[in-house]
Design a protein around this motif. Structure first.
Motif, mmCIF file in Angstrom:
data_model
loop_
_atom_site.group_PDB
_atom_site.id
_atom_site.type_symbol
_atom_site.label_atom_id
_atom_site.label_comp_id
_atom_site.label_asym_id
_atom_site.label_seq_id
_atom_site.Cartn_x
_atom_site.Cartn_y
_atom_site.Cartn_z
ATOM 1 N N ILE A 87 0.846 -1.200 0.000
ATOM 2 C CA ILE A 87 0.000 0.000 0.000
ATOM 3 C C ILE A 87 0.882 1.251 0.000
ATOM 4 C CG2 ILE A 87 -1.695 1.340 1.323
ATOM 5 C CD1 ILE A 87 -2.820 -1.407 2.297
ATOM 6 N N ALA A 88 1.951 1.226 0.779
ATOM 7 C CA ALA A 88 2.869 2.372 0.846
ATOM 8 C C ALA A 88 3.523 2.647 -0.503
ATOM 9 C CB ALA A 88 3.926 2.123 1.916
ATOM 10 N N ASP A 89 3.664 1.628 -1.326
ATOM 11 C CA ASP A 89 4.267 1.799 -2.653
ATOM 12 C C ASP A 89 3.336 2.497 -3.637
ATOM 13 O OD1 ASP A 89 6.645 0.639 -1.855
ATOM 14 O OD2 ASP A 89 6.127 -1.362 -2.613
ATOM 15 N N LEU A 90 2.057 2.626 -3.302
ATOM 16 C CA LEU A 90 1.121 3.317 -4.187
ATOM 17 C C LEU A 90 1.413 4.816 -4.150
ATOM 18 C CD1 LEU A 90 -2.206 1.496 -3.185
ATOM 19 C CD2 LEU A 90 -0.813 1.092 -5.235
ATOM 20 N N SER A 91 1.607 5.404 -5.305
ATOM 21 C CA SER A 91 2.003 6.819 -5.362
ATOM 22 C C SER A 91 0.930 7.758 -4.825
ATOM 23 C CB SER A 91 2.363 7.204 -6.796
ATOM 24 O OG SER A 91 1.226 7.065 -7.633
ATOM 25 N N THR A 92 -0.307 7.334 -4.838
ATOM 26 C CA THR A 92 -1.394 8.202 -4.385
ATOM 27 C C THR A 92 -1.613 8.148 -2.883
ATOM 28 O OG1 THR A 92 -2.938 6.432 -4.884
ATOM 29 C CG2 THR A 92 -2.651 8.120 -6.572
ATOM 30 N N VAL A 93 -0.911 7.261 -2.193
ATOM 31 C CA VAL A 93 -1.058 7.121 -0.748
ATOM 32 C C VAL A 93 0.040 7.927 -0.064
ATOM 33 C CG1 VAL A 93 -1.007 5.493 1.176
ATOM 34 C CG2 VAL A 93 -2.200 4.888 -0.936
ATOM 35 N N ASN A 94 -0.354 8.802 0.882
ATOM 36 C CA ASN A 94 0.600 9.686 1.549
ATOM 37 C C ASN A 94 1.164 9.123 2.843
ATOM 38 O OD1 ASN A 94 -1.561 11.373 0.048
ATOM 39 N ND2 ASN A 94 0.245 12.656 0.102
ATOM 40 N N ALA A 95 0.433 8.232 3.517
ATOM 41 C CA ALA A 95 0.900 7.673 4.784
ATOM 42 C C ALA A 95 0.256 6.309 4.997
ATOM 43 C CB ALA A 95 0.542 8.601 5.945
ATOM 44 N N VAL A 96 1.006 5.416 5.631
ATOM 45 C CA VAL A 96 0.496 4.087 5.963
ATOM 46 C C VAL A 96 0.972 3.748 7.367
ATOM 47 C CG1 VAL A 96 0.517 1.623 5.378
ATOM 48 C CG2 VAL A 96 0.550 3.338 3.554
ATOM 49 N N MET A 97 0.044 3.271 8.194
ATOM 50 C CA MET A 97 0.365 2.877 9.553
ATOM 51 C C MET A 97 -0.225 1.512 9.846
ATOM 52 S SD MET A 97 -0.570 6.616 10.742
ATOM 53 C CE MET A 97 -1.134 6.878 9.093
ATOM 54 N N ILE A 98 0.512 0.689 10.575
ATOM 55 C CA ILE A 98 -0.025 -0.564 11.087
ATOM 56 C C ILE A 98 -0.664 -0.224 12.427
ATOM 57 C CG2 ILE A 98 0.557 -2.868 11.935
ATOM 58 C CD1 ILE A 98 2.814 -2.900 9.811
ATOM 59 N N THR A 99 -1.908 -0.635 12.600
ATOM 60 C CA THR A 99 -2.677 -0.208 13.761
ATOM 61 C C THR A 99 -3.260 -1.388 14.531
ATOM 62 O OG1 THR A 99 -4.704 -0.019 12.441
ATOM 63 C CG2 THR A 99 -3.339 1.954 12.631
ATOM 64 N N MET A 100 -3.779 -1.081 15.695
ATOM 65 C CA MET A 100 -4.551 -2.037 16.491
ATOM 66 C C MET A 100 -5.976 -1.519 16.521
ATOM 67 S SD MET A 100 -1.843 -2.575 19.605
ATOM 68 C CE MET A 100 -3.013 -3.439 20.609
ATOM 69 N N GLY A 101 -6.925 -2.418 16.623
ATOM 70 C CA GLY A 101 -8.315 -1.985 16.664
ATOM 71 C C GLY A 101 -9.105 -2.631 15.550
ATOM 72 N N ILE A 108 -3.623 6.891 4.442
ATOM 73 C CA ILE A 108 -4.127 8.250 4.289
ATOM 74 C C ILE A 108 -3.752 8.734 2.894
ATOM 75 C CG2 ILE A 108 -4.043 10.626 5.139
ATOM 76 C CD1 ILE A 108 -3.172 9.470 7.867
ATOM 77 N N CYS A 109 -4.716 9.318 2.204
ATOM 78 C CA CYS A 109 -4.410 9.852 0.879
ATOM 79 C C CYS A 109 -5.168 11.151 0.644
ATOM 80 C CB CYS A 109 -4.714 8.826 -0.216
ATOM 81 S SG CYS A 109 -6.438 8.393 -0.398
ATOM 82 N N LEU A 110 -4.661 11.916 -0.292
ATOM 83 C CA LEU A 110 -5.321 13.141 -0.735
ATOM 84 C C LEU A 110 -5.926 12.866 -2.105
ATOM 85 C CD1 LEU A 110 -2.617 15.802 0.209
ATOM 86 C CD2 LEU A 110 -4.658 15.165 1.503
ATOM 87 N N PHE A 111 -7.083 13.429 -2.352
ATOM 88 C CA PHE A 111 -7.753 13.203 -3.628
ATOM 89 C C PHE A 111 -8.599 14.411 -3.979
ATOM 90 C CE2 PHE A 111 -10.849 12.153 -0.502
ATOM 91 C CZ PHE A 111 -12.077 12.445 -1.073
ATOM 92 N N ASN A 112 -9.027 14.486 -5.212
ATOM 93 C CA ASN A 112 -9.912 15.547 -5.668
ATOM 94 C C ASN A 112 -11.268 15.007 -6.083
ATOM 95 O OD1 ASN A 112 -9.611 18.266 -5.539
ATOM 96 N ND2 ASN A 112 -8.479 18.478 -7.446
ATOM 97 N N GLU A 113 -11.271 13.861 -6.731
ATOM 98 C CA GLU A 113 -12.501 13.264 -7.235
ATOM 99 C C GLU A 113 -12.798 11.971 -6.501
ATOM 100 O OE1 GLU A 113 -14.401 14.766 -9.492
ATOM 101 O OE2 GLU A 113 -12.967 16.413 -9.683
ATOM 102 N N LEU A 114 -14.056 11.712 -6.191
ATOM 103 C CA LEU A 114 -14.452 10.474 -5.524
ATOM 104 C C LEU A 114 -14.085 9.248 -6.349
ATOM 105 C CD1 LEU A 114 -17.892 11.317 -3.899
ATOM 106 C CD2 LEU A 114 -15.742 10.802 -2.747
ATOM 107 N N ASP A 115 -14.130 9.369 -7.664
ATOM 108 C CA ASP A 115 -13.728 8.253 -8.522
ATOM 109 C C ASP A 115 -12.289 7.843 -8.256
ATOM 110 O OD1 ASP A 115 -16.178 8.056 -9.726
ATOM 111 O OD2 ASP A 115 -15.602 9.099 -11.571
ATOM 112 N N HIS A 116 -11.438 8.822 -8.029
ATOM 113 C CA HIS A 116 -10.034 8.530 -7.748
ATOM 114 C C HIS A 116 -9.893 7.792 -6.422
ATOM 115 C CE1 HIS A 116 -5.953 9.656 -6.218
ATOM 116 N NE2 HIS A 116 -5.666 9.054 -7.342
ATOM 117 N N LEU A 117 -10.607 8.248 -5.407
ATOM 118 C CA LEU A 117 -10.579 7.574 -4.105
ATOM 119 C C LEU A 117 -11.108 6.151 -4.233
ATOM 120 C CD1 LEU A 117 -10.148 7.518 -1.054
ATOM 121 C CD2 LEU A 117 -12.409 8.578 -0.806
ATOM 122 N N HIS A 118 -12.182 5.974 -4.980
ATOM 123 C CA HIS A 118 -12.755 4.643 -5.198
ATOM 124 C C HIS A 118 -11.743 3.726 -5.884
ATOM 125 C CE1 HIS A 118 -15.087 1.568 -7.395
ATOM 126 N NE2 HIS A 118 -15.754 1.516 -6.253
#
Length: 149
Positions: A87-101, A108-118
């Motif tokens: 996931i971290a290797d994806l250019s559109t992703v700005n941050a990746v964390m391993i979490t509990m829960g 975390i990513c930044l986007f402009n269009e919902l299609d891009h986020l999808h």
């Protein structure tokens, strides 16, 4: 991090640099009551130990994508690190964390269009082997965002 330790002087130095990373070593030395060489050496060690780094922090206004999304990922436990790396290797992703829960990975990513986020969430992340579920949350109003930790 290589098990580096910080003392009070290091913490004071980091606090000063956090407020203004462009302050001169001479000014820091005078404020802390140490020599300029001590400040220079401490900064160099903190950088080598990867405890600090100097960078320009940009605002969302400089990005083409101005909306922030959080993508919770439920992945097979034994593959979490591998999947987080992919996931971290994806250019559109700005941050990746391993979490509990609820999820074991947060992207975390930044986007402009919902299609891009999808596309990122469904086509790129959900399609990874070992990923069972993704859930996106879109930030609708940023109350506080401080890139400094």
């Amino acid at each position: 991090m290589s098990g580096a330790m910080m003392d009070d002087l290091d913490r004071q130095l980091v606090e000063i640099l956090s407020a203004d990373a462009r302050v001169s070593n001479r000014k820091i030395a005078a404020d802390l009551g140490v020599t300029e060489g001590t400040v220079r050496g401490r900064i160099k060690r903190l950088q080598q130990d990867r405890l600090i780094a100097f960078t320009a922090i940009t605002s969302f206004g400089l990005e083409n994508s101005t909306k922030m999304a959080f993508i919770g990922v439920l992945a097979e436990v034994e593959r979490v690190r591998e999947i987080a790396k992919r996931i971290a290797d994806l250019s559109t992703v700005n941050a990746v964390m391993i979490t509990m829960g609820r999820f074991n990975i947060l992207a975390i990513c930044l986007f402009n269009e919902l299609d891009h986020l999808h596309t990122v969430a469904s086509d790129q992340i959900l399609s990874l082997p070992g990923v069972h579920h993704v859930e996106t949350s879109i930030a609708v109003k940023t109350v506080k965002y401080d890139a400094r930790i």
